[in-house]
Design a protein around this motif. Sequence first.
Motif, PDB file in Angstrom:
ATOM      1  N   SER A 231      41.786 105.837  64.125  1.00  0.00           N
ATOM      2  CA  SER A 231      42.957 106.235  64.907  1.00  0.00           C
ATOM      3  C   SER A 231      43.164 105.204  66.005  1.00  0.00           C
ATOM      4  N   PRO A 232      44.402 104.997  66.404  1.00  0.00           N
ATOM      5  CA  PRO A 232      44.641 104.032  67.480  1.00  0.00           C
ATOM      6  C   PRO A 232      43.963 104.473  68.777  1.00  0.00           C
ATOM      7  N   ALA A 233      43.516 103.493  69.553  1.00  0.00           N
ATOM      8  CA  ALA A 233      42.849 103.779  70.820  1.00  0.00           C
ATOM      9  C   ALA A 233      43.841 104.310  71.846  1.00  0.00           C
ATOM     10  N   GLU A 234      45.061 103.840  71.763  1.00  0.00           N
ATOM     11  CA  GLU A 234      46.122 104.224  72.705  1.00  0.00           C
ATOM     12  C   GLU A 234      47.427 104.228  71.923  1.00  0.00           C
ATOM     13  N   ILE A 235      48.288 105.192  72.184  1.00  0.00           N
ATOM     14  CA  ILE A 235      49.577 105.230  71.492  1.00  0.00           C
ATOM     15  C   ILE A 235      50.660 104.773  72.468  1.00  0.00           C
ATOM     16  N   SER A 236      51.058 103.540  72.297  1.00  0.00           N
ATOM     17  CA  SER A 236      52.141 102.953  73.087  1.00  0.00           C
ATOM     18  C   SER A 236      52.753 101.833  72.259  1.00  0.00           C
ATOM     19  N   GLU A 237      53.940 101.421  72.617  1.00  0.00           N
ATOM     20  CA  GLU A 237      54.576 100.310  71.899  1.00  0.00           C
ATOM     21  C   GLU A 237      53.740  99.036  72.041  1.00  0.00           C
ATOM     22  N   ALA A 238      53.157  98.825  73.226  1.00  0.00           N
ATOM     23  CA  ALA A 238      52.334  97.632  73.448  1.00  0.00           C
ATOM     24  C   ALA A 238      51.080  97.661  72.570  1.00  0.00           C
ATOM     25  N   ALA A 239      50.434  98.815  72.458  1.00  0.00           N
ATOM     26  CA  ALA A 239      49.229  98.929  71.627  1.00  0.00           C
ATOM     27  C   ALA A 239      49.579  98.766  70.153  1.00  0.00           C
ATOM     28  N   TRP A 240      50.725  99.309  69.732  1.00  0.00           N
ATOM     29  CA  TRP A 240      51.165  99.171  68.342  1.00  0.00           C
ATOM     30  C   TRP A 240      51.433  97.699  68.027  1.00  0.00           C
ATOM     31  N   ALA A 241      52.096  97.007  68.940  1.00  0.00           N
ATOM     32  CA  ALA A 241      52.356  95.581  68.743  1.00  0.00           C
ATOM     33  C   ALA A 241      51.034  94.795  68.694  1.00  0.00           C
ATOM     34  N   ALA A 242      50.095  95.143  69.551  1.00  0.00           N
ATOM     35  CA  ALA A 242      48.805  94.445  69.588  1.00  0.00           C
ATOM     36  C   ALA A 242      48.029  94.665  68.293  1.00  0.00           C
ATOM     37  N   ASP A 243      48.040  95.886  67.756  1.00  0.00           N
ATOM     38  CA  ASP A 243      47.306  96.143  66.513  1.00  0.00           C
ATOM     39  C   ASP A 243      47.987  95.487  65.316  1.00  0.00           C
ATOM     40  N   ARG A 244      49.322  95.421  65.315  1.00  0.00           N
ATOM     41  CA  ARG A 244      50.009  94.692  64.246  1.00  0.00           C
ATOM     42  C   ARG A 244      49.704  93.201  64.343  1.00  0.00           C
ATOM     43  N   ALA A 245      49.600  92.679  65.562  1.00  0.00           N
ATOM     44  CA  ALA A 245      49.250  91.267  65.756  1.00  0.00           C
ATOM     45  C   ALA A 245      47.819  91.007  65.286  1.00  0.00           C
ATOM     46  N   LEU A 246      46.920  91.960  65.538  1.00  0.00           N
ATOM     47  CA  LEU A 246      45.538  91.830  65.066  1.00  0.00           C
ATOM     48  C   LEU A 246      45.503  91.801  63.541  1.00  0.00           C
ATOM     49  N   LEU A 247      46.267  92.673  62.903  1.00  0.00           N
ATOM     50  CA  LEU A 247      46.374  92.687  61.443  1.00  0.00           C
ATOM     51  C   LEU A 247      46.877  91.336  60.938  1.00  0.00           C
ATOM     52  N   ALA A 248      47.920  90.800  61.564  1.00  0.00           N
ATOM     53  CA  ALA A 248      48.471  89.507  61.149  1.00  0.00           C
ATOM     54  C   ALA A 248      47.446  88.381  61.347  1.00  0.00           C
TER      55      ALA A 248
END
Length: 162
Positions: A84-101
Amino acid sequence: MPDFLAYALDYIDAEFQGKPWNGLSLKTTLDKLSAAEAASGQTWEGYSAWSIALHCAKCKRIVARDLGAPVAAWPYPEDVWFPSPAEISEAAWAADRALLAEYHEISMKALRGFPVSKLDDEMPAWKAPWGKVLSWLVTHDAFHGAQIRSMGLPSLKSKKHE
């Protein structure tokens, strides 16, 4: 067989961020979602799109690491396949998508340097031949992209089904 391996690697990349034959790429699918949609577990399987994205990131990181590529630390529990995400925010979502990339790019670079002569060698983490792992990777992002597109999330609903 080297030519087939090049085709397979190109398709792995296309399923993540290109123009695959199986619908939208995983990256394009994820980029359509807000953080709230991505974090929603109100799906028939109970997974969130965000947890699936993190699962894909983890798999790419493991492949890269087992090929000897330097990878950033995994910020989630190692024993959880769909964190599960550590934090639910647009910034955290962008950071996790960047990590995936980032993990995708590192794994693709490592895979493109993989010698065909080692396809029968065992991948350390998964105790399976690299050839089998690479065959599975061709479908991994496609499967999870379709899984996410089937969740009924508002940003992914087709207008023709309303």
